[in-house]
Scaffold this active site. Sequence first.
Site, PDB file in Angstrom:
ATOM      1  N   PHE A  88      40.696  14.318  32.575  1.00 35.28           N
ATOM      2  CA  PHE A  88      41.009  15.757  32.559  1.00 35.28           C
ATOM      3  C   PHE A  88      39.776  16.636  32.741  1.00 35.28           C
ATOM      4  O   PHE A  88      39.894  17.865  32.844  1.00 35.28           O
ATOM      5  CB  PHE A  88      41.743  16.138  31.267  1.00 35.28           C
ATOM      6  CG  PHE A  88      42.988  15.330  31.032  1.00 35.28           C
ATOM      7  CD1 PHE A  88      43.861  15.050  32.079  1.00 35.28           C
ATOM      8  CD2 PHE A  88      43.288  14.827  29.775  1.00 35.28           C
ATOM      9  CE1 PHE A  88      45.000  14.291  31.876  1.00 35.28           C
ATOM     10  CE2 PHE A  88      44.430  14.070  29.563  1.00 35.28           C
ATOM     11  CZ  PHE A  88      45.287  13.793  30.616  1.00 35.28           C
TER      12      PHE A  88
ATOM     13  N   HIS B 254      29.400  43.776  48.333  1.00 35.33           N
ATOM     14  CA  HIS B 254      30.723  44.315  47.994  1.00 35.33           C
ATOM     15  C   HIS B 254      30.665  45.774  47.568  1.00 35.33           C
ATOM     16  O   HIS B 254      30.541  46.072  46.366  1.00 35.33           O
ATOM     17  CB  HIS B 254      31.336  43.452  46.888  1.00 35.33           C
ATOM     18  CG  HIS B 254      31.545  42.025  47.297  1.00 35.33           C
ATOM     19  ND1 HIS B 254      30.531  41.098  47.329  1.00 35.33           N
ATOM     20  CD2 HIS B 254      32.664  41.380  47.706  1.00 35.33           C
ATOM     21  CE1 HIS B 254      31.009  39.940  47.749  1.00 35.33           C
ATOM     22  NE2 HIS B 254      32.304  40.081  47.979  1.00 35.33           N
TER      23      HIS B 254
ATOM     24  N   HIS C  29      31.103  39.552  42.025  1.00 35.70           N
ATOM     25  CA  HIS C  29      30.815  40.143  43.334  1.00 35.70           C
ATOM     26  C   HIS C  29      30.302  41.575  43.183  1.00 35.70           C
ATOM     27  O   HIS C  29      29.810  42.164  44.141  1.00 35.70           O
ATOM     28  CB  HIS C  29      32.041  40.086  44.262  1.00 35.70           C
ATOM     29  CG  HIS C  29      33.260  40.802  43.741  1.00 35.70           C
ATOM     30  ND1 HIS C  29      34.043  40.288  42.734  1.00 35.70           N
ATOM     31  CD2 HIS C  29      33.828  41.988  44.078  1.00 35.70           C
ATOM     32  CE1 HIS C  29      35.042  41.119  42.471  1.00 35.70           C
ATOM     33  NE2 HIS C  29      34.929  42.169  43.271  1.00 35.70           N
TER      34      HIS C  29
ATOM     35  N   PRO D 298      32.436  32.731  40.452  1.00 33.87           N
ATOM     36  CA  PRO D 298      33.760  32.110  40.471  1.00 33.87           C
ATOM     37  C   PRO D 298      34.653  32.923  39.521  1.00 33.87           C
ATOM     38  O   PRO D 298      34.408  32.941  38.312  1.00 33.87           O
ATOM     39  CB  PRO D 298      33.520  30.707  39.917  1.00 33.87           C
ATOM     40  CG  PRO D 298      32.030  30.508  39.913  1.00 33.87           C
ATOM     41  CD  PRO D 298      31.419  31.867  39.834  1.00 33.87           C
TER      42      PRO D 298
ATOM     43  N   GLY E   5      41.312  40.151  40.476  1.00 33.30           N
ATOM     44  CA  GLY E   5      41.243  38.725  40.822  1.00 33.30           C
ATOM     45  C   GLY E   5      40.955  37.861  39.609  1.00 33.30           C
ATOM     46  O   GLY E   5      41.546  36.788  39.442  1.00 33.30           O
TER      47      GLY E   5
ATOM     48  N   ILE F  60      43.793  46.513  44.391  1.00 34.05           N
ATOM     49  CA  ILE F  60      43.404  45.956  45.689  1.00 34.05           C
ATOM     50  C   ILE F  60      42.575  44.711  45.446  1.00 34.05           C
ATOM     51  O   ILE F  60      41.767  44.664  44.522  1.00 34.05           O
ATOM     52  CB  ILE F  60      42.539  46.976  46.489  1.00 34.05           C
ATOM     53  CG1 ILE F  60      43.353  48.217  46.851  1.00 34.05           C
ATOM     54  CG2 ILE F  60      41.931  46.344  47.749  1.00 34.05           C
ATOM     55  CD1 ILE F  60      44.452  48.009  47.894  1.00 34.05           C
TER      56      ILE F  60
ATOM     57  N   GLU G  80      41.955  22.916  29.076  1.00 30.74           N
ATOM     58  CA  GLU G  80      40.659  22.318  29.398  1.00 30.74           C
ATOM     59  C   GLU G  80      39.736  23.269  30.159  1.00 30.74           C
ATOM     60  O   GLU G  80      38.535  23.324  29.911  1.00 30.74           O
ATOM     61  CB  GLU G  80      40.831  21.028  30.223  1.00 30.74           C
ATOM     62  CG  GLU G  80      41.386  19.845  29.456  1.00 30.74           C
ATOM     63  CD  GLU G  80      42.910  19.851  29.399  1.00 30.74           C
ATOM     64  OE1 GLU G  80      43.546  20.795  29.923  1.00 30.74           O
ATOM     65  OE2 GLU G  80      43.475  18.892  28.831  1.00 30.74           O
TER      66      GLU G  80
ATOM     67  N   SER H 241      42.832  11.579  19.257  1.00 31.49           N
ATOM     68  CA  SER H 241      42.488  10.412  20.065  1.00 31.49           C
ATOM     69  C   SER H 241      40.986  10.262  20.270  1.00 31.49           C
ATOM     70  O   SER H 241      40.460   9.157  20.248  1.00 31.49           O
ATOM     71  CB  SER H 241      43.127  10.545  21.452  1.00 31.49           C
ATOM     72  OG  SER H 241      44.372   9.939  21.468  1.00 31.49           O
TER      73      SER H 241
HETATM   74  C1  LIG Z   1      37.444  31.370  42.033  1.00 32.48           C
HETATM   75  C2  LIG Z   1      37.198  32.363  43.113  1.00 32.48           C
HETATM   76  N1  LIG Z   1      38.054  32.421  44.145  1.00 32.48           N
HETATM   77  C3  LIG Z   1      37.830  33.280  45.167  1.00 32.48           C
HETATM   78  C4  LIG Z   1      36.735  34.081  45.169  1.00 32.48           C
HETATM   79  C5  LIG Z   1      36.439  35.003  46.338  1.00 32.48           C
HETATM   80  N2  LIG Z   1      36.640  36.392  45.962  1.00 32.48           N
HETATM   81  C6  LIG Z   1      35.641  37.179  45.550  1.00 32.48           C
HETATM   82  S1  LIG Z   1      36.147  38.700  45.124  1.00 32.48           S
HETATM   83  C7  LIG Z   1      37.753  38.341  45.518  1.00 32.48           C
HETATM   84  C8  LIG Z   1      38.836  39.358  45.367  1.00 32.48           C
HETATM   85  C9  LIG Z   1      38.888  39.844  43.989  1.00 32.48           C
HETATM   86  O1  LIG Z   1      39.692  40.947  43.864  1.00 32.48           O
HETATM   87  P1  LIG Z   1      39.372  41.974  42.718  1.00 32.48           P
HETATM   88  O2  LIG Z   1      38.985  41.247  41.511  1.00 32.48           O
HETATM   89  O3  LIG Z   1      40.515  42.903  42.620  1.00 32.48           O
HETATM   90  O4  LIG Z   1      38.065  42.702  43.237  1.00 32.48           O
HETATM   91  P2  LIG Z   1      37.989  44.061  44.091  1.00 32.48           P
HETATM   92  O5  LIG Z   1      38.470  43.749  45.462  1.00 32.48           O
HETATM   93  O6  LIG Z   1      38.844  45.055  43.418  1.00 32.48           O
HETATM   94  O7  LIG Z   1      36.535  44.379  44.073  1.00 32.48           O
HETATM   95  C10 LIG Z   1      37.867  37.029  45.968  1.00 32.48           C
HETATM   96  C11 LIG Z   1      39.125  36.401  46.382  1.00 32.48           C
HETATM   97  C12 LIG Z   1      35.848  33.983  44.065  1.00 32.48           C
HETATM   98  N3  LIG Z   1      34.750  34.708  43.964  1.00 32.48           N
HETATM   99  N4  LIG Z   1      36.118  33.126  43.053  1.00 32.48           N
HETATM  100 MG   LIG Z   2      40.757  44.849  42.647  1.00 32.99          MG
END
Ligand SMILES: Cc1ncc(C[n+]2csc(CCOP(=O)(O)OP(=O)(O)O)c2C)c(N)n1
Ligand SMILES: [Mg+2]
Length: 443
Positions: A428, A23, A63, A112, A153, A184, A403, A377
């Site tokens: 759950f 990335h 990433h 994740p 994200g 983005i 959770e 509970s």
């Molecule tokens: C739970 C989860 N869903 C999907 C992904 C796949 N994924 C990795 S990075 C990304 C996009 C994230 O966007 P952002 O956080 O803005 O990162 P940028 O593109 O700016 O580097 C996705 C969908 C993941 N790693 N984890």
């Molecule tokens: Mg981003």
Amino acid sequence: MEKTIQNIRFLGLDMIDGAKSGHPGIVLGAAPILYSLYQYHLTSDPKNPDWFNRDRFFLSAGHGSALLYAVLHLAGYDLPLDELKRFRQLGSMTPGHPEYGHTPGVEATTGPLGQGLGMAVGNAIAECHLRHHFNRPGFPVIDHYTYVLCGDGDLQEGVALEALSLAGHLGLERLIIIHDSNDIQLDGPTKNAVSEDLRMKMESMGYYYQLVRDANNVLEVSIAIESAKQVNKPAFIEIKSIIGQGSAKQGTSSVHGSPLGPDETRRLKEEAGFETTLYHVDNVAVADFEKRFGNRGKKAFSKWNKLLKKYHDAYPELHAELENIINRNCGVDIADLYALDPIGHKEATRKTVGKFLPLLSEKIPALMGGSADLASSTNVKGNDGNFSKETPLGRNINFGVREHAMGAIVNGMTLHHLKAFGSGFFVFSDYMKPPIRLAAIMK
Ligand SMILES: Cc1ncc(C[n+]2csc(CCOP(=O)(O)OP(=O)(O)O)c2C)c(N)n1
Ligand SMILES: [Mg+2]
């Protein structure tokens, strides 16, 4: 400084080109943010990466692993250049996403999205509790910060909202969330998926919010981090960056997760006046990291060890307790507990748990946790009252009906050597599957 940031960026790009996957967007966009954090704030000794009172850094945007590995290498961690050359290869120290226990300087397994934020909240809860439990006047044995870098994200994930909401409610200070805000994500602009007002959202949850308009302004980033350290509540710093800055596809989702390729990487190096040899490590960059990050960590580590010796003399019992936690020694032989309640009776397990947990909690100071609004509970409650800003010695966490975050927070507390637990109804636990999986794979 400029050369060091370039070196971080180009090592990251070379790794991604070499692996033909990775990335580059976050590497190019967020390199100055990590530079500012590591050089001016994060206090950790790269030669003693397990030092208990180090500042923790969680890369929730897992990433961005190439960015982290490049920084760790230049910062003096035991992560050889040859391992950077084996990025994303089986058995290397540089897996596609950071893995705890695998690479020195990596505090948690992430990838994740959202999990890193949740674990950071757990880490900050642990720090807060331990700080109040162990510190005595003149003996700040626990007083570190917890930093997170998250992307757009991460913040869209439910687990992030749950964890951030709880951290805000608890008023956790020393938790500093840095948002690489480039508008983005993988499929396009974030505006296709989200339109909330982030400042209002964070402030309403109890955060000290700051906006930094340009990630390249290392000084401004550093000043924002400095003021985040001063407030007595959690801090959120939104930093505007350009994904893939400088590349042909900068500012678009195309640069999120596709290698630039050796030709474009070479062009960027030439434009920057940087050595074009692959995986070039500049002496200036190494010396730069050594001078600030390296020296600060080394001094702080040695100062802390001296403090701990004095603490040992002044408070031998507390010191022994802390040593147990540092060494992950729970200080109890579980077999002794069997005698208290012989196996084989027909009592409901939740009743037995309800009887045992307080007994265990008396013997194990590191035992801390709670329930996702089901303590009445499940009978699963931590000792010593509720953990809150006013009562940080309390070991019962009211997770609320959260959770997913409970799982991530328990992971983060465990990473801080607590014997953390969470409870709810078994059905759950489906809500907790991602953190349970991470718990299982973190060594
Ligand atoms: C739970 C989860 N869903 C999907 C992904 C796949 N994924 C990795 S990075 C990304 C996009 C994230 O966007 P952002 O956080 O803005 O990162 P940028 O593109 O700016 O580097 C996705 C969908 C993941 N790693 N984890
Ligand atoms: Mg981003």
